[in-house]
Design a protein around this motif. Structure first.
Motif, mmCIF file in Angstrom:
data_model
loop_
_atom_site.group_PDB
_atom_site.id
_atom_site.type_symbol
_atom_site.label_atom_id
_atom_site.label_comp_id
_atom_site.label_asym_id
_atom_site.label_seq_id
_atom_site.Cartn_x
_atom_site.Cartn_y
_atom_site.Cartn_z
ATOM 1 N N PRO A 172 18.838 2.633 52.400
ATOM 2 C CA PRO A 172 18.559 3.449 53.885
ATOM 3 C C PRO A 172 17.321 3.018 55.055
ATOM 4 O O PRO A 172 16.753 2.968 53.931
ATOM 5 N N ALA A 173 17.236 3.290 56.056
ATOM 6 C CA ALA A 173 15.638 2.939 56.285
ATOM 7 C C ALA A 173 15.808 3.843 57.886
ATOM 8 O O ALA A 173 17.028 4.352 58.406
ATOM 9 N N LEU A 174 14.480 3.955 58.445
ATOM 10 C CA LEU A 174 14.425 5.001 59.887
ATOM 11 C C LEU A 174 14.069 3.950 60.920
ATOM 12 O O LEU A 174 13.076 3.383 60.044
ATOM 13 N N PRO A 175 15.011 4.513 62.049
ATOM 14 C CA PRO A 175 14.756 2.926 63.193
ATOM 15 C C PRO A 175 13.271 3.037 62.894
ATOM 16 O O PRO A 175 12.522 4.456 63.410
ATOM 17 N N PRO A 176 12.308 2.393 63.691
ATOM 18 C CA PRO A 176 10.968 2.657 64.044
ATOM 19 C C PRO A 176 10.160 3.983 64.602
ATOM 20 O O PRO A 176 11.109 3.741 65.462
ATOM 21 N N ALA A 177 9.401 4.368 64.737
ATOM 22 C CA ALA A 177 9.079 5.404 65.673
ATOM 23 C C ALA A 177 8.763 5.129 66.813
ATOM 24 O O ALA A 177 8.255 3.913 67.526
ATOM 25 N N THR A 178 9.180 5.667 67.954
ATOM 26 C CA THR A 178 8.319 5.328 69.034
ATOM 27 C C THR A 178 7.655 6.915 70.271
ATOM 28 O O THR A 178 7.832 7.263 70.541
ATOM 29 N N PRO A 179 6.064 6.341 69.614
ATOM 30 C CA PRO A 179 5.281 7.042 69.364
ATOM 31 C C PRO A 179 5.221 7.485 70.888
ATOM 32 O O PRO A 179 4.116 9.085 71.587
#
Length: 496
Positions: free
Chosen positions: A408-415
């Motif tokens: 699994p992977a998490l979408p990239p952060a949008t800081p």
């Protein structure tokens, strides 16, 4: 993992059983939280097209139960493949895939525009609930300008814009289009988006490549200009712009307004745009040639990137890697170079070109494009058009993607998104095996990441709220909440 429960049921169970003091249960162990690795990041999404029943529902006139079963099956498949987001088309042609006081029900549900599902339910609410239960993001996809698609068959409902505001709607080719030069029409589209943003817990607002329509040709092969003479005379001439620049200004204003709308109504919601895959001619890498959306669709995508009027861009790179004039790799690098604000750039993949035709792409082309994206832009992402190719497992593409997504992977952060920090978590036990992860105020976070330690190795999983089982072979858990901007909250650890 246990199936999702309602928040009331599992919070009630956790509070009633009060087993957290039992010494046989896993105990907090802060230092173990330092041992788990960083969360892998990659946006893995698919478009779910409702127009012409491309993806869902599979055909018009399905019963409510059949429609709902297809929703659940699609979300379950997406999660099992390793996707972490779905982009659902909710406004195909000035219509609605949800209850709306502003536009009629879409014909692609019941077969009749304006007719609600019976028994009644809210399709968009169901899609969001099912996606969030598995930790997936749900982005709502709008067509801001199309008013009727060429394959539509249902009579137009009295509340449809073509009937209620016919001056806004133009016939062009075999379709109807809302004139982008009509300010009141743009205000209506923004009102539709405001309504959806205010009522639904969306993770993203999304539009695709339909701005001014792709050019139609007459019998002699000459391009037919879009019939916007009335709005040009009333609004365009006074601007002092030429007609092409005025048209681009109309689209620019809508894009900027959409961006500001998301920030105002639901902070933390992303705005995503998926334009045609070729940039304007004077901004292209050497050797790239073809259609100019800047000149024909009046879409100044490069400006939107410069201004930061979006959170992610999904250029439709719908050509094979070896097609020199539209080569996938140089195009991706070209878009990345046009991104001074550092917004997310994720290529759109033409996965549906895998089909039963002799000219079908091979699945390895899509897998190769994913691999090349990872090489050129690590920890970024991609979007499949569309979910049907994965649902049907065309030429084994779904099977191959399981190897492309081994974990699994998490979408990239949008800081840069304005969103509250993700909370710290605690375990609430329901019995000796099952627990829920809760914030200090007792609320369940929308998304959590869990690391399990099994025989000294860490195994990650992305999950939504709800009960989960502690695996029999795991001796440690490290968990964190994920904020609406994708940033990870404080890690907590437990040992068994």
């Amino acid at each position: 993992m246990m199936p999702p429960m309602s928040r009331r049921r599992w919070l009630g169970a956790a509070g009633a059983l009060g087993l957290s003091a039992c010494t046989t249960l896993p105990q907090p162990a802060g230092p173990v939280a330092l041992e788990a690795p960083a969360i892998p990041r990659e946006f893995r999404a698919a478009w779910v097209a409702t127009v012409a029943n491309i993806d869902w529902p599979s055909r018009k006139g399905l019963s409510t139960a059949e429609q709902q079963a297809e929703v659940r099956a699609t979300v379950a498949l997406a999660a099992s493949l390793g996707l972490n987001a779905l982009i659902l088309q909710v406004r195909t042609s000035a219509d609605a895939l949800y209850p709306s006081a502003l536009e009629p029900w879409s014909e692609y549900l019941t077969g009749t525009q304006g007719q609600a599902p019976d028994p009644a339910y809210d399709p968009l609410a169901l899609w969001i609930a099912e996606a969030h239960a598995r930790g997936l993001e749900l982005h709502a996809w709008f067509n801001p300008y199309r008013a009727r698609q060429s394959a539509a068959q249902s009579p137009l409902h009295a509340s449809h814009l073509s009937q209620s505001r016919p001056a806004w709607v133009k016939t062009y080719g075999k379709q109807l289009w809302i004139d982008p030069g009509e300010p009141e029409a743009a205000a209506h589209t923004l009102a539709v988006m405001r309504d959806v943003l205010s009522r639904y817990a969306l993770d993203g607002l999304h539009i695709d490549d339909y701005f001014y329509p792709y050019p139609e040709k007459d019998a002699a092969g000459n391009e037919v200009d879009f019939p916007d003479e009335p709005s040009w005379q009333r609004f365009g001439l006074a601007t002092g712009l030429n007609r092409a620049d005025w048209r681009r200004q109309n689209v620019d204003r809508l894009v900027e307004a959409m961006f500001r709308l998301t920030r105002e109504v639901r902070p933390g919601t992303q705005l995503g745009i998926s334009p045609f895959g070729l940039m304007r001619p004077d901004a292209r890498p050497p050797g790239i040639a073809g259609f100019s959306q800047f000149d024909k669709l009046y879409a100044d995508v490069e400006r939107w990137l410069r201004e930061g009027w979006l959170d992610y861009l999904v250029p439709q790179l719908y050509w094979p890697r070896a097609q020199a004039a539209q080569a996938f790799g140089p195009l991706l690098q070209g878009w990345l170079a046009l991104n001074p604000q550092g917004r997310h750039v994720w290529p759109g993949l033409f996965t549906s070109r895998i089909n039963a035709e002799p000219t079908s792409w091979q699945p390895e082309e899509i897998v190769g494009q994913i691999d090349l994206t990872r090489q050129l832009h690590p920890a970024s992402g991609h979007v499949h058009f569309s979910m049907a190719a994965l649902t049907q497992n065309r030429r084994g593409i779904a099977d191959l993607l399981r190897f492309s997504y081994p974990a699994p992977a998490l979408p990239p952060a949008t800081p840069w998104l304005p969103a509250p920090a993700a909370p710290a978590l605690r375990l609430a036990w329901v019995d000796r095996q099952h627990a829920a992860l809760l914030a200090d105020d007792g609320s369940p976070p929308q998304r959590v990441w869990r690391w399990w330690r099994v025989q000294g190795q860490w195994r990650g999983e992305l999950a939504g709220p709800g009960l989960f089982a502690w695996p029999a072979d795991a001796d440690a858990l490290v968990a964190s909440a994920i904020g609406r901007n994708g940033l990870e909250g404080p890690r907590q650890g437990w040992l068994r």
